[in-house]
Design an enzyme around this catalytic site. Structure first.
Site, PDB file in Angstrom:
ATOM      1  N   ASP A 127       0.835  -1.212   0.000  1.00  0.00           N
ATOM      2  CA  ASP A 127       0.000   0.000   0.000  1.00  0.00           C
ATOM      3  C   ASP A 127       0.869   1.261   0.000  1.00  0.00           C
ATOM      4  O   ASP A 127       1.978   1.255   0.530  1.00  0.00           O
ATOM      5  CB  ASP A 127      -0.912  -0.023   1.232  1.00  0.00           C
ATOM      6  CG  ASP A 127      -2.091   0.935   1.079  1.00  0.00           C
ATOM      7  OD1 ASP A 127      -2.424   1.309  -0.061  1.00  0.00           O
ATOM      8  OD2 ASP A 127      -2.677   1.299   2.109  1.00  0.00           O
ATOM      9  N   ARG A 184      -1.136   9.120  -9.908  1.00  0.00           N
ATOM     10  CA  ARG A 184      -1.102   7.889  -9.110  1.00  0.00           C
ATOM     11  C   ARG A 184      -0.496   6.725  -9.883  1.00  0.00           C
ATOM     12  O   ARG A 184       0.180   5.875  -9.305  1.00  0.00           O
ATOM     13  CB  ARG A 184      -2.518   7.500  -8.678  1.00  0.00           C
ATOM     14  CG  ARG A 184      -3.201   8.484  -7.760  1.00  0.00           C
ATOM     15  CD  ARG A 184      -4.641   8.031  -7.506  1.00  0.00           C
ATOM     16  NE  ARG A 184      -4.682   6.697  -6.913  1.00  0.00           N
ATOM     17  CZ  ARG A 184      -4.520   6.471  -5.613  1.00  0.00           C
ATOM     18  NH1 ARG A 184      -4.333   7.456  -4.780  1.00  0.00           N
ATOM     19  NH2 ARG A 184      -4.568   5.241  -5.158  1.00  0.00           N
ATOM     20  N   ASN A 230     -10.982  -2.910  -5.282  1.00  0.00           N
ATOM     21  CA  ASN A 230     -10.255  -1.945  -6.128  1.00  0.00           C
ATOM     22  C   ASN A 230     -10.910  -1.736  -7.498  1.00  0.00           C
ATOM     23  O   ASN A 230     -10.574  -0.777  -8.197  1.00  0.00           O
ATOM     24  CB  ASN A 230      -8.788  -2.363  -6.304  1.00  0.00           C
ATOM     25  CG  ASN A 230      -7.941  -2.174  -5.066  1.00  0.00           C
ATOM     26  OD1 ASN A 230      -6.971  -2.882  -4.846  1.00  0.00           O
ATOM     27  ND2 ASN A 230      -8.294  -1.207  -4.223  1.00  0.00           N
TER      28      ASN A 230
HETATM   29  C1  IPE Z   1      -5.307  -2.802  -0.128  1.00  0.00           C
HETATM   30  O1  IPE Z   1      -5.015  -1.468  -0.346  1.00  0.00           O
HETATM   31  C2  IPE Z   1      -5.279  -3.545  -1.427  1.00  0.00           C
HETATM   32  C3  IPE Z   1      -3.970  -3.642  -2.065  1.00  0.00           C
HETATM   33  C4  IPE Z   1      -2.829  -3.251  -1.561  1.00  0.00           C
HETATM   34  C5  IPE Z   1      -3.990  -4.249  -3.359  1.00  0.00           C
HETATM   35  P1  IPE Z   1      -6.183  -0.383  -0.498  1.00  0.00           P
HETATM   36  O2  IPE Z   1      -5.524   0.938  -0.518  1.00  0.00           O
HETATM   37  O3  IPE Z   1      -7.046  -0.723  -1.643  1.00  0.00           O
HETATM   38  O4  IPE Z   1      -7.001  -0.643   0.852  1.00  0.00           O
HETATM   39  P2  IPE Z   1      -7.895   0.354   1.687  1.00  0.00           P
HETATM   40  O5  IPE Z   1      -8.874   0.944   0.742  1.00  0.00           O
HETATM   41  O6  IPE Z   1      -6.952   1.359   2.241  1.00  0.00           O
HETATM   42  O7  IPE Z   1      -8.503  -0.507   2.757  1.00  0.00           O
HETATM   43  C1  IPE Z   2      -1.631   0.230  -3.334  1.00  0.00           C
HETATM   44  O1  IPE Z   2      -1.426   1.598  -3.385  1.00  0.00           O
HETATM   45  C2  IPE Z   2      -1.794  -0.373  -4.710  1.00  0.00           C
HETATM   46  C3  IPE Z   2      -3.142  -0.811  -5.004  1.00  0.00           C
HETATM   47  C4  IPE Z   2      -4.155  -0.835  -4.179  1.00  0.00           C
HETATM   48  C5  IPE Z   2      -3.380  -1.273  -6.353  1.00  0.00           C
HETATM   49  P1  IPE Z   2      -2.638   2.599  -3.363  1.00  0.00           P
HETATM   50  O2  IPE Z   2      -3.036   2.912  -4.761  1.00  0.00           O
HETATM   51  O3  IPE Z   2      -3.734   2.124  -2.479  1.00  0.00           O
HETATM   52  O4  IPE Z   2      -1.934   3.872  -2.719  1.00  0.00           O
HETATM   53  P2  IPE Z   2      -2.528   4.850  -1.635  1.00  0.00           P
HETATM   54  O5  IPE Z   2      -3.012   4.034  -0.481  1.00  0.00           O
HETATM   55  O6  IPE Z   2      -3.635   5.618  -2.293  1.00  0.00           O
HETATM   56  O7  IPE Z   2      -1.360   5.725  -1.272  1.00  0.00           O
HETATM   57 MG    MG Z   3      -4.179   2.360  -0.475  1.00  0.00          MG
END
Ligand code: IPE
Ligand code: IPE
Ligand code: MG
Length: 216
Positions: free
Chosen positions: A8, A21, A56
């Site tokens: 994450d 992003r 996601n």
């Molecule tokens: C969890 O991260 C899923 C992955 C790392 C693929 P998210 O960023 O999607 O999770 P939440 O929304 O913070 O719970």
């Molecule tokens: C994790 O990084 C990757 C996926 C969930 C695909 P994020 O995209 O959730 O990054 P943040 O949490 O917004 O920083």
């Molecule tokens: Mg995230």
């Protein structure tokens, strides 16, 4: 040892640099290569990486498309590396909502690395722990299995792995989450029943071999 990582913080890493992003996701893919190498060297038996949750799909369509392209590219560029390193590559999660081209790439990578034994690398894509537990519970009931039988939990775990199209994998010993949040986000809920939990503020694109070593 089975290590699982919730990767994450890609979006925040990019935001802090004034970048889109998706640049964070591309950088995150580079981290995957680095950490897979480090995990192999550390002698980890199974490594499960959370790449895309069932939730996601709710992200903006452009971001979802970019992520799916990244997975496909990852399979094209990393399969040979996995073969050379004797790493078995598995994509775990649902398959029925993935693009046919991505499915072909998954199929190809899994076939090529099926005999590899040094490490089992599992990438979770369209993954939901709750859904896999529900699927396993249905299969368990259909088979008329006894929840109090001595091997019931092992059998249930086997059914969870089947529901995720995964080769057999054990319970998780260590769960790592980068990016500062202290939650599980529907990842490996059954398998983490006795896992040690390690949360770090480090954003995934900056996660290093040294950070992994500290967690271990
Ligand atoms: C969890 O991260 C899923 C992955 C790392 C693929 P998210 O960023 O999607 O999770 P939440 O929304 O913070 O719970
Ligand atoms: C994790 O990084 C990757 C996926 C969930 C695909 P994020 O995209 O959730 O990054 P943040 O949490 O917004 O920083
Ligand atoms: Mg995230």
């Amino acid at each position: 040892m089975h290590v699982a990582i919730i990767m994450d913080g890609n979006g925040r890493w990019a935001n802090r640099r004034g970048l889109p992003r998706t640049v964070g996701h591309a950088e995150g893919a580079r981290t995957v290569r680095r950490i897979v190498e480090a995990a192999v060297e550390a002698g980890i038996g199974t490594l499960t990486l959370y790449a895309f949750s069932a939730d996601n799909w709710g992200r903006p369509p452009d971001e979802v498309t970019r992520l799916m392209k990244l997975f496909q590219r990852y399979l094209f560029t990393e399969t040979q590396y996995c073969l050379e390193q004797d790493v078995r590559l598995n994509i775990v999660g649902r398959r029925d909502r993935l693009d046919p081209a991505l499915l072909r790439a998954i199929d190809n990578s899994e076939k090529i690395t099926a005999g590899c034994q040094r490490m089992h690398l599992r990438m979770a894509v369209d993954y939901s722990a709750r859904r896999s537990i529900q699927q396993a519970a249905l299969a368990f009931t259909r088979a008329g299995a006894d929840p109090d039988a001595p091997q019931a939990n092992a059998r249930f775990l086997g059914l969870i792995n089947e529901a995720n199209h995964s080769a057999q994998a054990p319970d998780v010993d260590l769960l790592i989450r980068t990016g500062g949040e202290k939650r599980l986000s529907d990842f490996l809920l059954w398998e983490c029943a006795y896992a040690e939990l390690h949360f770090t503020d480090c954003l995934w694109p900056e996660f290093s071999r040294e950070e992994l070593r500290k967690a271990l």
